[in-house]
Design a protein around this motif. Structure first.
Motif, short mmCIF file in Angstrom:
data_model
loop_
_atom_site.label_atom_id
_atom_site.label_comp_id
_atom_site.label_asym_id
_atom_site.label_seq_id
_atom_site.Cartn_x
_atom_site.Cartn_y
_atom_site.Cartn_z
N THR A 138 -41.83 45.56 -70.87
CA THR A 138 -43.18 45.41 -69.94
C THR A 138 -44.42 45.31 -70.25
O THR A 138 -45.48 45.23 -69.93
CB THR A 138 -42.97 47.24 -69.35
OG1 THR A 138 -43.11 47.92 -70.16
CG2 THR A 138 -41.73 47.32 -67.92
N LEU A 280 -43.26 52.35 -64.21
CA LEU A 280 -41.51 51.90 -63.97
C LEU A 280 -40.90 50.56 -63.43
O LEU A 280 -41.48 49.40 -63.17
CB LEU A 280 -41.81 52.34 -62.01
CG LEU A 280 -40.73 52.08 -61.20
CD1 LEU A 280 -39.95 53.31 -61.32
CD2 LEU A 280 -41.32 52.81 -59.41
N THR A 281 -39.33 50.42 -63.91
CA THR A 281 -39.15 48.72 -63.90
C THR A 281 -37.65 49.77 -63.16
O THR A 281 -37.13 51.00 -62.82
CB THR A 281 -39.06 48.63 -65.00
OG1 THR A 281 -38.51 47.49 -65.60
CG2 THR A 281 -38.70 49.60 -66.15
N ALA A 285 -36.97 50.53 -58.93
CA ALA A 285 -38.63 49.90 -58.71
C ALA A 285 -38.58 49.30 -57.29
O ALA A 285 -40.25 49.09 -57.07
CB ALA A 285 -38.83 49.58 -60.70
N ASP A 291 -43.29 54.20 -55.66
CA ASP A 291 -44.21 54.10 -56.93
C ASP A 291 -44.98 55.13 -56.11
O ASP A 291 -45.54 56.04 -56.81
CB ASP A 291 -44.52 52.62 -57.37
CG ASP A 291 -45.04 52.29 -55.78
OD1 ASP A 291 -44.58 52.42 -55.20
OD2 ASP A 291 -46.30 51.43 -56.37
N HIS A 303 -47.24 52.38 -62.38
CA HIS A 303 -47.63 51.21 -62.31
C HIS A 303 -45.77 50.53 -62.16
O HIS A 303 -45.17 50.82 -62.84
CB HIS A 303 -48.48 50.87 -63.92
CG HIS A 303 -49.00 51.24 -63.94
ND1 HIS A 303 -50.74 50.94 -63.45
CD2 HIS A 303 -49.97 52.25 -65.02
CE1 HIS A 303 -51.47 51.02 -63.97
NE2 HIS A 303 -50.80 52.60 -64.82
N LYS A 304 -46.10 49.58 -61.69
CA LYS A 304 -44.83 48.58 -61.43
C LYS A 304 -44.46 47.52 -62.44
O LYS A 304 -45.68 47.02 -62.56
CB LYS A 304 -44.34 47.96 -60.05
CG LYS A 304 -43.99 49.03 -59.34
CD LYS A 304 -43.15 48.85 -57.85
CE LYS A 304 -42.58 49.58 -56.68
NZ LYS A 304 -42.50 48.66 -55.79
N PRO A 308 -39.07 43.74 -62.84
CA PRO A 308 -38.34 44.85 -63.16
C PRO A 308 -37.01 44.96 -63.44
O PRO A 308 -36.32 45.44 -64.35
CB PRO A 308 -38.46 45.69 -61.87
CG PRO A 308 -39.60 45.09 -61.06
CD PRO A 308 -40.11 43.66 -61.48
#
Length: 335
Positions: A138, A280-281, A285, A291, A303-304, A308
């Motif tokens: 990420t 967030l993954t 996600a 989120d 944060h996404k 993902p």
């Protein structure tokens, strides 16, 4: 020189990458086998279409459960088939493999991953913990002194970790993730609507109208199932609010795991996380509003990841491309 392949061996999906071509395979971790001789009949997307629809002599299932291997023999056959599909293995060359594992798995579970990968034809196996690979994928700076928090909601497990100086400082592996969301929807429909649906239908409900926050509800969707009173087919309309109600206990477990990890985090790293937020993954996600809900419940910005579903494999790819500079992140194994 032996080819190095990276394997994100997930409960729901398997991804494979190589240095030269990047991500070369994205396939469901599903295998259909013959019950008589346990030979593979189908795998990947073809096998997933067979789930719940096979005749008596064929069994379609996922050989991994909760992020770990449930059927070593079939898992090895699946990895071997994926190696062959991606031209990663030949009669004269066997690849070196880097495989991700959930944080905190037992030595027995690690050995099962190693043995299955060796059985598939790998010449050597290195393991990397999934939260670390996801963080690298990420774009988080895992090598510095700044604390970073990653939440990876996969198919079988949710990995929550705080990372600093190239290692995991504190982490929790929660065996609640996408599969449990699907099962919760099936259970809700049976209990509240008196209709039996399959997990594939539940997954479609989750993907199309599922949400974790009221502001992200999308409306209704019609699904077909079996009426439990009459035993006949039935078509019912299901709302986003119902899906949110069905999966809310599972999401609550994930939020509790995030809070628990924050409580275990040293104060200096906690300050970094409050400043820079949570990443967030994973497939979870993609659930609408998750989120926003985590931000409301923890007070920390979330944060996404941009992609993902690919974060873990992208992290392994960066390690392969680093030409050994990130080798200290791996747990090397060999025979």
């Amino acid at each position: 020189m032996a080819k190095i392949v990276g394997i994100d061996l997930g409960t729901a999906n398997t991804l494979i990458c190589t240095k030269a071509k990047g991500i070369v395979l994205r396939a469901p971790s599903v295998v259909a086998i013959s019950k008589t001789d346990r030979e593979v009949v189908a795998l990947g997307k073809e096998a997933r279409r067979m789930l719940g629809k096979t005749p008596e002599g064929i069994l379609a299932f996922r050989p991994l459960k909760d992020g770990v291997i449930a059927d070593p023999e079939v898992t090895a056959k699946m990895i071997r088939a994926f190696f062959e599909y991606t031209d990663s293995i030949s009669l004269f060359a066997r690849p070196s493999a880097i495989v991700c594992i959930p944080y905190g798995v037992t030595e027995v579970e690690k050995r099962a991953v190693e043995d299955a990968t060796f059985e598939a034809g790998a010449r050597s196996v290195a393991l990397i913990e999934e939260p670390l690979a996801a963080a690298i994928g990420t774009g988080l700076r895992v090598g510095g002194a700044r604390g970073s928090m990653i939440v990876d909601i996969g198919g079988g497990t949710t990995e929550v970790a705080v990372i600093s100086l190239g290692g995991i400082v504190t982490s929790n592996s929660i065996r609640v993730a996408g599969d449990e969301f699907d099962e919760a929807i099936v259970s809700y429909m049976r209990r509240r609507r008196g209709v039996l649906i399959g997990t594939a239908t539940a997954e479609q409900l989750k993907i199309r109208i599922g949400s974790a926050h009221p502001s992200c509800d999308l409306g209704d969707m019609e699904v077909a199932g079996r009426n439990l009173d009459s035993g006949l087919g039935a078509v019912v309309s299901v709302s986003s609010a119902e899906i949110r109600e069905a999966i809310s206990p599972n999401i609550e477990e994930i939020i509790v795991g995030i809070k628990k990890t924050l409580e275990q985090t040293p104060p200096e790293l906690s300050a970094d996380i409050y400043d820079f937020g949570i990443m967030l993954t994973g497939g979870g996600a993609l659930l609408r509003g998750i989120d926003k809900l985590i931000t409301e419940r923890t007070g920390i910005k979330v944060h996404k990841a941009q992609k993902p579903l690919e974060s873990v494999c992208a992290g392994i790819l960066r390690i392969i491309q680093s030409e050994g500079k990130m080798g200290n992140l791996l747990q090397y194994r060999g025979r």
